[in-house]
Design an enzyme around this catalytic site. Sequence first.
Site, PDB file in Angstrom:
ATOM      1  CE  LYS A 100      88.097  18.851  53.273  1.00  0.00           C
ATOM      2  NZ  LYS A 100      87.918  20.294  52.974  1.00  0.00           N
ATOM      3  NE  ARG A 106      81.878  17.922  52.023  1.00  0.00           N
ATOM      4  CZ  ARG A 106      82.996  17.883  51.314  1.00  0.00           C
ATOM      5  NH1 ARG A 106      83.634  16.755  51.150  1.00  0.00           N
ATOM      6  NH2 ARG A 106      83.473  18.967  50.787  1.00  0.00           N
ATOM      7  NE  ARG A 114      90.498  24.487  45.103  1.00  0.00           N
ATOM      8  CZ  ARG A 114      89.777  23.762  45.952  1.00  0.00           C
ATOM      9  NH1 ARG A 114      90.345  22.785  46.618  1.00  0.00           N
ATOM     10  NH2 ARG A 114      88.519  24.035  46.132  1.00  0.00           N
ATOM     11  NE  ARG A 128      87.018  21.724  43.392  1.00  0.00           N
ATOM     12  CZ  ARG A 128      87.112  21.199  44.600  1.00  0.00           C
ATOM     13  NH1 ARG A 128      88.207  20.556  44.958  1.00  0.00           N
ATOM     14  NH2 ARG A 128      86.134  21.320  45.469  1.00  0.00           N
ATOM     15  NE  ARG A 186      83.008  23.879  47.687  1.00  0.00           N
ATOM     16  CZ  ARG A 186      84.236  24.082  47.209  1.00  0.00           C
ATOM     17  NH1 ARG A 186      84.451  25.042  46.326  1.00  0.00           N
ATOM     18  NH2 ARG A 186      85.228  23.328  47.608  1.00  0.00           N
TER      19      ARG A 186
HETATM   20  P1  AP5 Z   1      93.063  22.194  49.242  1.00  0.00           P
HETATM   21  O1  AP5 Z   1      94.107  21.325  49.842  1.00  0.00           O
HETATM   22  O2  AP5 Z   1      92.620  21.916  47.858  1.00  0.00           O
HETATM   23  O3  AP5 Z   1      91.815  22.295  50.234  1.00  0.00           O
HETATM   24  P2  AP5 Z   1      90.657  21.277  50.555  1.00  0.00           P
HETATM   25  O4  AP5 Z   1      90.369  21.389  52.021  1.00  0.00           O
HETATM   26  O5  AP5 Z   1      90.965  19.927  50.022  1.00  0.00           O
HETATM   27  O6  AP5 Z   1      89.509  21.993  49.739  1.00  0.00           O
HETATM   28  P3  AP5 Z   1      88.356  21.442  48.811  1.00  0.00           P
HETATM   29  O7  AP5 Z   1      87.687  22.647  48.224  1.00  0.00           O
HETATM   30  O8  AP5 Z   1      88.852  20.400  47.870  1.00  0.00           O
HETATM   31  O9  AP5 Z   1      87.432  20.798  49.852  1.00  0.00           O
HETATM   32  P4  AP5 Z   1      85.982  20.495  49.680  1.00  0.00           P
HETATM   33  O10 AP5 Z   1      85.832  19.712  50.910  1.00  0.00           O
HETATM   34  O11 AP5 Z   1      85.001  21.579  49.551  1.00  0.00           O
HETATM   35  O12 AP5 Z   1      85.914  19.798  48.236  1.00  0.00           O
HETATM   36  P5  AP5 Z   1      85.775  18.281  47.831  1.00  0.00           P
HETATM   37  O13 AP5 Z   1      86.544  18.100  46.593  1.00  0.00           O
HETATM   38  O14 AP5 Z   1      86.026  17.387  48.988  1.00  0.00           O
HETATM   39  O15 AP5 Z   1      93.563  23.715  49.372  1.00  0.00           O
HETATM   40  C1  AP5 Z   1      92.823  24.779  48.847  1.00  0.00           C
HETATM   41  C2  AP5 Z   1      93.794  25.789  48.202  1.00  0.00           C
HETATM   42  O16 AP5 Z   1      94.612  26.364  49.211  1.00  0.00           O
HETATM   43  C3  AP5 Z   1      94.759  25.138  47.196  1.00  0.00           C
HETATM   44  O17 AP5 Z   1      95.016  26.066  46.183  1.00  0.00           O
HETATM   45  C4  AP5 Z   1      96.028  24.873  48.030  1.00  0.00           C
HETATM   46  O18 AP5 Z   1      97.204  24.862  47.235  1.00  0.00           O
HETATM   47  C5  AP5 Z   1      95.992  26.034  49.000  1.00  0.00           C
HETATM   48  N1  AP5 Z   1      96.547  25.717  50.305  1.00  0.00           N
HETATM   49  C6  AP5 Z   1      96.426  24.538  50.979  1.00  0.00           C
HETATM   50  N2  AP5 Z   1      97.031  24.624  52.179  1.00  0.00           N
HETATM   51  C7  AP5 Z   1      97.541  25.898  52.256  1.00  0.00           C
HETATM   52  C8  AP5 Z   1      98.286  26.602  53.259  1.00  0.00           C
HETATM   53  N3  AP5 Z   1      98.602  26.012  54.425  1.00  0.00           N
HETATM   54  N4  AP5 Z   1      98.633  27.882  52.998  1.00  0.00           N
HETATM   55  C9  AP5 Z   1      98.285  28.494  51.817  1.00  0.00           C
HETATM   56  N5  AP5 Z   1      97.594  27.880  50.832  1.00  0.00           N
HETATM   57  C10 AP5 Z   1      97.223  26.589  51.052  1.00  0.00           C
HETATM   58  O19 AP5 Z   1      84.205  18.198  47.515  1.00  0.00           O
HETATM   59  C11 AP5 Z   1      83.650  18.859  46.402  1.00  0.00           C
HETATM   60  C12 AP5 Z   1      82.171  18.531  46.315  1.00  0.00           C
HETATM   61  O20 AP5 Z   1      81.986  17.097  46.226  1.00  0.00           O
HETATM   62  C13 AP5 Z   1      81.317  18.935  47.518  1.00  0.00           C
HETATM   63  O21 AP5 Z   1      80.915  20.295  47.457  1.00  0.00           O
HETATM   64  C14 AP5 Z   1      80.147  17.971  47.386  1.00  0.00           C
HETATM   65  O22 AP5 Z   1      79.278  18.390  46.345  1.00  0.00           O
HETATM   66  C15 AP5 Z   1      80.821  16.686  46.932  1.00  0.00           C
HETATM   67  N6  AP5 Z   1      81.256  15.831  48.029  1.00  0.00           N
HETATM   68  C16 AP5 Z   1      82.541  15.418  48.282  1.00  0.00           C
HETATM   69  N7  AP5 Z   1      82.567  14.641  49.370  1.00  0.00           N
HETATM   70  C17 AP5 Z   1      81.295  14.558  49.823  1.00  0.00           C
HETATM   71  C18 AP5 Z   1      80.703  13.906  50.944  1.00  0.00           C
HETATM   72  N8  AP5 Z   1      81.436  13.180  51.821  1.00  0.00           N
HETATM   73  N9  AP5 Z   1      79.375  14.061  51.129  1.00  0.00           N
HETATM   74  C19 AP5 Z   1      78.615  14.772  50.262  1.00  0.00           C
HETATM   75  N10 AP5 Z   1      79.114  15.415  49.179  1.00  0.00           N
HETATM   76  C20 AP5 Z   1      80.452  15.311  48.974  1.00  0.00           C
END
Ligand code: AP5
Length: 212
Positions: free
Chosen positions: A13, A88, A123, A156, A167
């Site tokens: 994402k 979410r 990552r 991270r 997660r």
């Molecule tokens: P990346 O693009 O970083 O993936 P992502 O889907 O953004 O993953 P996240 O782990 O950031 O999502 P998340 O939803 O768990 O975390 P968030 O920060 O939102 O890609 C991942 C890896 O793969 C990278 O190394 C990338 O280079 C690689 N990659 C990407 N595309 C690829 C491809 N096509 N092929 C190969 N490799 C690829 O949330 C973190 C925390 O914040 C949550 O756990 C929660 O505690 C809190 N939080 C955030 N938002 C909320 C909410 N709305 N409600 C409640 N808690 C929340």
Amino acid sequence: MNMILLGAPGAGKGTQAELLAQRLSIPAISTGNMLRDAMANGSELGKQVRTYMDGGLLVPDELILSIVADRVAQPDCSNGFILDGVPRTLAQAEALDQKGIGIDHVVSLEIDDDVIERRMTGRRVCSHCGSSYHIDAHPPKTAGICDQCGGELAVRKDDAPETVRRRLEIYHQSTEPLKDYYARSGKLRILDGSQSIEDVQQSILKAIGDLV
Ligand code: AP5
């Protein structure tokens, strides 16, 4: 062009949101990045969310909704925005509707959990601006350094394997049901997130009608 990117942790994402933001000239709004910034700044919000974030648990809905409502009201969102990581929960999705935050497109990036677990080990994220890299699939030009801002890249804390598994469980339980919610309004497009970064980007652009 108000858009939501749905998908499991590590589905891509953040990577796709950054590319779309550049192409469409609208901001990518990552609640994860906003919360990590708050923790880094030592703000009251950062203190409130640290335990949830480090443990891979969802932050309470009311905290999320407040920061998102403030963010989308900023002038740079007047031509649209890309929501990455929000909503979410069903309560978050319903609250966005109730606040009149209209959504035009919802794209869900689908990918198997075992592929995600392997992806997460590679990552690296910028500790300054939050940009996301992968040591093989999306390496920075200089190892360990962010292309965007020169910040230092780090693993991270919530990418530890057992936290990633938690997660993923929470995603399947609390976030995946949103696909039905948005399918009912005809806004949902389900795409294969296991393709290359470039191919996923092309699929999204086609899905939202930006590319024919
Ligand atoms: P990346 O693009 O970083 O993936 P992502 O889907 O953004 O993953 P996240 O782990 O950031 O999502 P998340 O939803 O768990 O975390 P968030 O920060 O939102 O890609 C991942 C890896 O793969 C990278 O190394 C990338 O280079 C690689 N990659 C990407 N595309 C690829 C491809 N096509 N092929 C190969 N490799 C690829 O949330 C973190 C925390 O914040 C949550 O756990 C929660 O505690 C809190 N939080 C955030 N938002 C909320 C909410 N709305 N409600 C409640 N808690 C929340």
